[in-house]
Design a protein around this motif. Structure first.
Motif: not given
Length: 402
Positions: A342-366
């Motif tokens: 299990e790999l867990e990566i967290t940050d204390d940044g601005a965050g975003f709405v996951v359902e509205e994300s259309r980036g290639f990176g997250l889809d590629g990781m999945r």
């Protein structure tokens, strides 16, 4: 030959074609034998010449039909009509019409095109022969006891054999059609598999380029801008950033060579620890960004594909932190779990709405994690940072290491 074409169409097989050629040869022999018999047994003036003329007309029509089977001018139904009339005439002349009737019995099925037409011409031939015999013999015992009964028996047998043959050929034609359709479907399926394989390979290359070369080039651009901006104020920092640019460029070059090299998976089953590679990535991230990283990396063994997936997920997550999160602290945990790693990566940044994300990176990781039977979970909300959790089962042979 022509009969097979009429009965079964273009899907007729070689067996039936050979059988019909042999039957044609038998017909010609029997035609010749009948002509000799009529000439030898007949008496001049007693209908011999008329019988020979009728037989000759049948032979001539059959020869034309046999010689020009595909000629639209030559109609098989015309030959069958001549045959019906000739049988009636031979029966009236009291010649051996029964031999001609039996020899030409298959012709009704060969040239009739459909069972209904074949049965129609066969019925006309039966009526013609019975009419000719009746006109010659009348309602005599010979006509009723021999001629009529024997003719009807021969016709009944011919009908049964013809219907059976037509059923066999129809089944053969249907099988040939199904086989042709199956071959066409298999060809289409093979082409679809090839297209899908090419699309999958393009997607894989796009994911690899995004996770390696594109991220490296983005890092080079950011470092170059920072080095140029701080060249006068902090030359030492700028020199360090230039060294990072050089190192990143070398890594990109190595990645490019690996991408264009052989795509074998010879080392995919070799076990090894993922922690050292992750530590190098985190050290580079701290050096380039100055952010605080809290890392807890268990030194556990896993196969090469799993190590690559963990590395790419870490690189993509850190790249997103650098570009979008505006975070001050990043946490990375690599741990052994009962089901795998299990790999867990967290940050204390601005965050975003996951359902509205259309980036290639997250889809590629999945997709990368899913190919290994794992699952990627992204949890984030605006203002509350982001948590990425990759769970990957370990293959057998690497589960004993902790």
């Amino acid at each position: 030959m022509i009969g097979m074409t009429a009965l079964a169409g273009p899907s007729a097989d070689a067996f039936w074609a050979t059988s019909l050629r042999r039957w044609n040869a038998v017909c010609w022999v029997l035609f010749a034998a009948m002509a000799v018999g009529i000439a030898a047994l007949g008496r001049p003036g007693g209908g011999m010449y008329e019988a020979l003329a009728l037989l000759g007309s049948v032979v001539l029509c059959y020869a034309i039909l046999d010689r020009f089977p595909d000629n639209p001018v030559v109609r098989p139904h015309g030959y069958l009509t001549v045959l019906v009339l000739a049988l009636g005439g031979l029966a009236y002349l009291r010649t051996s019409y029964a031999a001609l009737f039996m020899v030409t019995l298959p012709h009704y099925w060969m040239f009739g095109r459909t069972p209904r037409i074949s049965m129609g011409f066969l019925g006309l031939a039966t009526a013609s022969t019975l009419l000719g015999s009746w006109l010659q013999q009348g309602w005599s015992a010979e006509f009723l006891g021999e001629t009529a009964v024997s003719t009807l028996i021969v016709v009944a047998v011919g009908v049964l054999i013809g219907l059976w043959a037509h059923s066999v050929v129809a089944q053969s034609t249907e099988r040939a059609r199904l086989i042709e359709e199956l071959e066409r479907t298999q060809a289409q399926l093979s082409a679809a598999h090839q297209r899908q394989g090419a699309a999958d390979e393009r997607e894989r290359l796009a994911r690899e380029i995004h996770d390696t070369l594109a991220q490296g080039f983005a890092s080079i651009v950011v470092l170059a801008e920072a080095a140029r901006a701080g060249m006068a104020a902090d030359p030492g920092r700028s020199a360090q950033q230039l060294r990072s640019i050089e190192s990143t460029a070398r890594e990109n070059l190595a990645e490019a060579r690996e991408l264009v090299g052989p795509g074998g998976q010879a080392g995919a089953a070799v076990a090894g620890s993922a922690a050292p590679a992750l530590r190098r990535v985190l050290d580079r991230f701290v050096e380039d960004t100055g952010l605080s990283v809290d890392a807890d990396l268990a030194d556990l063994d896993c196969d090469q594909r799993t190590r690559i997936a963990l590395l790419r997920c870490t690189q993509e997550s850190l790249a997103n932190v650098r570009k979008h999160a505006r975070a001050s602290t990043v946490g990375v945990v690599l741990a052994r779990r009962p089901y795998g790693v299990e790999l867990e990566i967290t940050d204390d940044g601005a965050g975003f709405v996951v359902e509205e994300s259309r980036g290639f990176g997250l889809d590629g990781m999945r997709k990368r994690v899913a190919e290994l039977g794992g699952r990627l979970t992204v949890t984030s909300s605006v203002g509350d940072g982001t948590r990425i959790l990759a769970s990957i089962p370990l293959v057998r042979g690497t589960e004993g290491a902790a």
